[in-house]
Design an enzyme around this catalytic site. Structure first.
Site, PDB file in Angstrom:
ATOM      1  N   LYS A 127       0.631  -1.245  -0.012  1.00  0.00           N
ATOM      2  CA  LYS A 127      -0.118   0.119  -0.017  1.00  0.00           C
ATOM      3  C   LYS A 127       0.756   1.003   0.030  1.00  0.00           C
ATOM      4  CE  LYS A 127      -3.871  -2.328   2.424  1.00  0.00           C
ATOM      5  NZ  LYS A 127      -4.236  -2.943   3.522  1.00  0.00           N
ATOM      6  N   GLN A 183      -5.286  -1.541   9.755  1.00  0.00           N
ATOM      7  CA  GLN A 183      -3.901  -3.158   8.391  1.00  0.00           C
ATOM      8  C   GLN A 183      -4.875  -4.205   9.647  1.00  0.00           C
ATOM      9  OE1 GLN A 183      -3.140  -3.135   5.916  1.00  0.00           O
ATOM     10  NE2 GLN A 183      -3.644  -5.331   6.157  1.00  0.00           N
ATOM     11  N   ASP A 188     -11.186   2.346   4.955  1.00  0.00           N
ATOM     12  CA  ASP A 188     -11.509   0.867   4.031  1.00  0.00           C
ATOM     13  C   ASP A 188     -12.896   0.887   4.887  1.00  0.00           C
ATOM     14  OD1 ASP A 188      -9.431  -0.667   3.697  1.00  0.00           O
ATOM     15  OD2 ASP A 188      -8.468  -0.947   5.803  1.00  0.00           O
TER      16      ASP A 188
END
Ligand code: NAD
Length: 296
Positions: free
Chosen positions: A54, A98, A123
């Site tokens: 990422k 994460q 997200d």
């Protein structure tokens, strides 16, 4: 019949090319350099690889990216306080925690993810953004299922009126996938580990989305001739750097009309959609209205 490959590299490059123009507009017209911060808790090796990918994509697209590494033993309160610092930092546009979190924090996962400011939640996992999606409002939408739907749209695959079957009901893939397909007027069936006679459902699917985490689980005999098959699975082959999907690609490609490969499919689109969501977050934060994804 051999299925047409839905090439994640091709579609992710198209998405990134479109986003590069938006990044340029944000810099030149609005004086904003996008900034994404990824928070990683603990030492999970697979997570470190995902985070590094990422970070690399951000740098390639000339957007700022920070990685905040936190100790696996951090308390829920300390972690939420770190998230609040990022919420309050005007230079940070996107925040991502994460997953998976270390075992001791997993029971608090929803509370932790929901501590992210909903307009920085790239997200789309906070309770507010999940709730909005459930209500048909697509603000910041989970990257993997959103990328799957965008890939179907770009490939010219009609969703409306089709029977879509999703295997897997996780908060990060299966459930949002269900809502995105429903919002596009598919008739959607969601299956999971307690579904009886799974193949009876999968064989009815015009569009079959598989997100279960079991290598090569879906075989040719479970798929209707001409179905579109989207394989979300990423399963590491023990002792190697190789990954497999949840679909037995070699046999299923003989009956499907379209299929995503693993690697080279949904994973690449997911990262592109993360960048999309970071730009979308800026538009929400600063009330900017610019096109992000070109229509193809
Ligand atoms: P998860 O473990 O949270 O959920 C798995 C789901 O599969 C559950 O809902 C469970 O009910 C269902 N399931 C398990 N065994 C089943 C069976 N035998 N029959 C029917 N359903 C069954 O997993 P997740 O986080 O949703 O991830 C699923 C897969 O997708 C994993 O391989 C993961 O690595 C991958 N993934 C890929 C991306 C990407 O970018 N491509 C993103 C997220 C997850």
């Amino acid at each position: 019949m051999t299925a047409e490959i839905l090439d994640g590299k091709f579609y992710s490059e198209k998405i990134k090319n479109s986003l590069m123009k938006s990044i340029d507009t944000l810099k030149t017209t609005y004086n904003v350099t996008p900034k994404l911060v990824v928070v990683i808790v603990g030492e999970d090796e697979a997570s470190k690889i995902y985070v590094a990918n990422k970070h690399k994509t951000c740098l390639n697209l000339n957007i700022d990216s920070d990685i905040v590494q936190l100790d696996a033993n951090i308390s829920k309160e300390e972690l939420i306080s770190e998230i609040e610092k990022l919420n309050n930092d005007p230079n940070v546009n996107g925040i991502l925690i994460q997953l998976p979190l270390p075992q001791n924090l997993r029971k608090d996962e929803i509370e932790i993810l929901s501590a992210i400011d909903p307009i920085k939640d790239v997200d789309g996992f906070s309770a507010i953004n999940i709730g909005k999606l459930e209500l048909g409002v697509e603000n910041l939408v989970p990257c993997t299922p959103y990328g799957c739907v965008k890939m179907l749209e770009y490939a010219g695959i009609e969703i409306e009126g089709k029977h879509a079957v999703v295997i897997g009901r996780s908060n990060i893939v299966g459930r949002p996938m269900y809502n995105l397909l429903l919002a596009r007027n598919a008739t959607v069936t969601i299956c999971h580990s307690k579904t009886k006679n799974l193949a009876e459902f999968t064989k009815q699917a015009d569009i079959l989305v598989v997100a279960i985490g079991k290598p090569n689980f879906v075989t040719k005999d479970m798929v209707k001739k001409g179905a579109v098959v989207i394989d979300v699975g990423i399963n590491r082959v023990p002792g190697t750097r190789k990954i497999n999907g949840d679909v037995d690609f070699e046999s299923v490609k003989e009956v499907a009309s379209h299929i995503t490969p693993v690697p080279g499919g949904v994973g690449l689109i997911t990262i592109a959609m993360l960048i999309h969501n970071t730009l979308k977050a800026i538009c929400l934060q600063k009330n900017i209205d610019i096109p992000l994804l070109q229509d193809y």
